[in-house]
Design an enzyme around this catalytic site. Sequence first.
Site, PDB file in Angstrom:
ATOM      1  N   TYR A  50      33.401 -13.034   5.079  1.00 32.77           N
ATOM      2  CA  TYR A  50      32.681 -13.570   3.925  1.00 32.77           C
ATOM      3  C   TYR A  50      32.040 -12.448   3.118  1.00 32.77           C
ATOM      4  O   TYR A  50      32.190 -12.387   1.892  1.00 32.77           O
ATOM      5  CB  TYR A  50      31.625 -14.571   4.401  1.00 32.77           C
ATOM      6  CG  TYR A  50      30.887 -15.266   3.285  1.00 32.77           C
ATOM      7  CD1 TYR A  50      31.508 -16.282   2.547  1.00 32.77           C
ATOM      8  CD2 TYR A  50      29.573 -14.936   2.967  1.00 32.77           C
ATOM      9  CE1 TYR A  50      30.840 -16.927   1.525  1.00 32.77           C
ATOM     10  CE2 TYR A  50      28.893 -15.587   1.958  1.00 32.77           C
ATOM     11  CZ  TYR A  50      29.533 -16.577   1.235  1.00 32.77           C
ATOM     12  OH  TYR A  50      28.854 -17.219   0.225  1.00 32.77           O
ATOM     13  N   LYS A  54      32.998 -11.407  -0.777  1.00 35.20           N
ATOM     14  CA  LYS A  54      31.991 -11.455  -1.840  1.00 35.20           C
ATOM     15  C   LYS A  54      31.775 -10.072  -2.450  1.00 35.20           C
ATOM     16  O   LYS A  54      31.550  -9.951  -3.657  1.00 35.20           O
ATOM     17  CB  LYS A  54      30.691 -12.070  -1.336  1.00 35.20           C
ATOM     18  CG  LYS A  54      30.838 -13.543  -0.955  1.00 35.20           C
ATOM     19  CD  LYS A  54      31.400 -14.367  -2.105  1.00 35.20           C
ATOM     20  CE  LYS A  54      31.495 -15.833  -1.783  1.00 35.20           C
ATOM     21  NZ  LYS A  54      31.934 -16.642  -2.935  1.00 35.20           N
ATOM     22  N   THR A  85      22.078 -27.284  -0.237  1.00 39.96           N
ATOM     23  CA  THR A  85      23.271 -28.058  -0.569  1.00 39.96           C
ATOM     24  C   THR A  85      23.320 -29.282   0.327  1.00 39.96           C
ATOM     25  O   THR A  85      22.501 -29.441   1.235  1.00 39.96           O
ATOM     26  CB  THR A  85      24.535 -27.215  -0.320  1.00 39.96           C
ATOM     27  OG1 THR A  85      24.579 -26.877   1.080  1.00 39.96           O
ATOM     28  CG2 THR A  85      24.556 -25.950  -1.164  1.00 39.96           C
TER      29      THR A  85
END
Length: 151
Positions: A50, A54, A85
Amino acid sequence: MLELIAANLNAAVVGCATAVRRFLAAGTPGAIVNVSSHQARQAVRGCVPYATAKAAVEGMTRALAVEYGAHGIRVNAVAPGSVETERYTEFLVSLGPEGAARIEREMALLHPIGRVARSGEVADAIAYLLSDGAGFITGATVPVDGGRTVL
């Protein structure tokens, strides 16, 4: 690991390529905003794919800004910290009241503002970068992280 990098990078690559192609074909200026993460600059244990993806999004953002700026195409990114979220809320609910309170305390310590972001706050930053008001901003990654990366 390569599949996880691709899963987090491919949408930005395809989206940018499509937008640039259409702006150029129409002969119009345009603005693109990619979504990065605080992890591009501040890695978290266990998140190598990840963080790698990014960081690549941020590099691509800068490169596209340089490459297409003369065509009136601005390219920026936002780098959120933790965001409230549906998934985050479901996670807190799954922990029960005590566990959720512990996580919320930990998140408050990670963000100088004392809480995680609301999704609308990230959306507002994106909307601004897409607006004419940000007409002289390109190649930037704007942290929308409540100060997380300055700790």
